[in-house]
Design an enzyme around this catalytic site. Structure first.
Site, PDB file in Angstrom:
ATOM      1  N   LYS A   1      47.001  40.665  42.637  1.00 38.75           N
ATOM      2  CA  LYS A   1      46.402  39.798  41.606  1.00 38.75           C
ATOM      3  C   LYS A   1      47.423  39.440  40.545  1.00 38.75           C
ATOM      4  O   LYS A   1      47.545  38.292  40.120  1.00 38.75           O
ATOM      5  CB  LYS A   1      45.187  40.501  40.990  1.00 38.75           C
ATOM      6  CG  LYS A   1      44.045  40.684  41.987  1.00 38.75           C
ATOM      7  CD  LYS A   1      42.858  41.468  41.451  1.00 38.75           C
ATOM      8  CE  LYS A   1      41.816  41.648  42.538  1.00 38.75           C
ATOM      9  NZ  LYS A   1      40.610  42.372  42.108  1.00 38.75           N
ATOM     10  N   GLN A  46      38.788  46.889  38.332  1.00 34.52           N
ATOM     11  CA  GLN A  46      38.972  47.083  39.771  1.00 34.52           C
ATOM     12  C   GLN A  46      38.008  48.152  40.282  1.00 34.52           C
ATOM     13  O   GLN A  46      37.887  49.224  39.695  1.00 34.52           O
ATOM     14  CB  GLN A  46      40.418  47.482  40.079  1.00 34.52           C
ATOM     15  CG  GLN A  46      40.776  47.478  41.547  1.00 34.52           C
ATOM     16  CD  GLN A  46      40.688  46.104  42.200  1.00 34.52           C
ATOM     17  OE1 GLN A  46      40.762  45.075  41.529  1.00 34.52           O
ATOM     18  NE2 GLN A  46      40.481  46.093  43.501  1.00 34.52           N
ATOM     19  N   ASP A  95      35.009  37.949  38.248  1.00 34.07           N
ATOM     20  CA  ASP A  95      34.597  38.543  39.523  1.00 34.07           C
ATOM     21  C   ASP A  95      33.259  38.000  39.983  1.00 34.07           C
ATOM     22  O   ASP A  95      32.891  38.108  41.146  1.00 34.07           O
ATOM     23  CB  ASP A  95      34.444  40.071  39.334  1.00 34.07           C
ATOM     24  CG  ASP A  95      35.645  40.856  39.846  1.00 34.07           C
ATOM     25  OD1 ASP A  95      35.852  41.980  39.369  1.00 34.07           O
ATOM     26  OD2 ASP A  95      36.356  40.359  40.751  1.00 34.07           O
TER      27      ASP A  95
END
Ligand SMILES: Nc1nc2c(c(=O)[nH]1)N[C@@H](CN(C=O)c1ccc(C(=O)N[C@@H](CCC(=O)O)C(=O)O)cc1)CN2
Length: 282
Positions: free
Chosen positions: A53, A97, A120
């Protein structure tokens, strides 16, 4: 028939070129998209994904902030950090995460992220917006899968999409995305009896089970599109997916590889969502 490979890396690069141009345009207006990633603990796979990322952010000219916290961090300290980022004007996207250590509530963490910075697409507000066909941040892996199917020019209207797996981050939302595209969707899961009787009906089979090479040719209809969301290691320690690629590829019309399929598209759609958030500033 030997399946056509849906090359996630190639499609990701194509989309990233467009994103990079949009980032450059935003920068002429004084806005640089900023993504904050919080990594809790030392899970090696998570560390790899977070590194991918960060690399993508830098490749596209975005600001990337990595906050690494020990696995022993208390929940309240993590939540306070998220609130700080919610109030940081230079940060347009925030993600924590997953998975998190057991003592931390993923629900509380997800619901603490501002829905407007939830790149997300996991926040209930964004899930609800997606469910009702409103504008929302779409979860990155489901969004990437939709883009991969669209790249085949297959019209999904009325097609039977069978999803194996019902996680909140892939299984449930990907089915909803295809329902929004007028497909007929069936969800299968660990409690489904006679799984193959459903999967063999699929025009598009989406495998998000977390079991290495579980899906073999007897689960697949001739000519089906097979999307492999899995991320495991085989007996030789080699990355593999939920699908036994060799067994399935001669029966399917299109198939996604692991690695090089859904994974790079997940990262790319995260970049897309971060850009989308930043673009609201102008
Ligand atoms: N906060 C989030 N956590 C997790 C998500 C998510 O979308 N948000 N999804 C998964 C992991 N994931 C993203 O974080 C992810 C998985 C795999 C890849 C990827 O690039 N895979 C490569 C191979 C990588 C390797 O070398 O090991 C590939 O398939 O080619 C990217 C992101 C769970 N957590």
């Amino acid at each position: 028939m030997s399946a056509k490979i849906i090359d996630g890396k190639q499609l990701a690069n194509t989309i990233r070129q467009d994103i990079k141009k949009e980032v450059e345009h935003l920068q002429t207006k004084g806005v640089t998209p900023g993504l904050a990633v919080i990594l809790v603990g030392d899970n090696q796979a998570s560390r790899t994904y977070v590194a991918n990322k960060e690399k993508a952010c830098k490749q596209l000219g975005m600001k990337s902030v990595l906050i690494e916290l020990p696995a022993t961090i208390d929940e309240q300290t993590l939540l306070t950090k998220i609130v700080e980022l919610n109030n940081d004007a230079s940060i347009h996207g925030i993600l924590v995460q997953l998975p998190l250590p057991k003592h931390i509530s993923e629900k509380k963490v997800i619901e603490t992220i501002s829905p407007e910075k939830d790149v997300d697409g996991f926040h209930p507000i964004n899930i609800g917006r997606m469910m009702t066909g409103q504008d929302a941040f779409l979860p990155c892996t489901p969004f990437g899968i939709l883009k991969m199917i669209q790249s085949t020019n297959i019209d999904v209207t009325g097609k039977h999409v069978v999803v194996i797996g019902r996680s909140n981050i892939v299984g449930k939302p990907v089915g909803q995305l295809f329902l929004n595209e007028n497909a007929t969707v069936t969800y299968c899961h660990s409690k489904t009896t006679d799984l193959a009787s459903y999967t063999r009906q699929a025009d598009i089979l989406i495998c998000a089970i977390g079991k290495a090479k579980f899906v073999t040719e007897e689960y697949v209809k001739e000519g089906a599109v097979v999307i492999d969301v899995g991320m495991s290691r085989d007996e030789n320690g080699k990355l593999c997916g939920d699908v036994d690629f060799e067994s399935v590829q001669d029966k399917s019309s299109f198939i996604t590889p692991v690695p090089g399929g859904v994974g790079p598209m997940t990262i790319t759609m995260l970049m897309y969502n971060t850009l989308k958030s930043a673009a609201k500033e102008i």
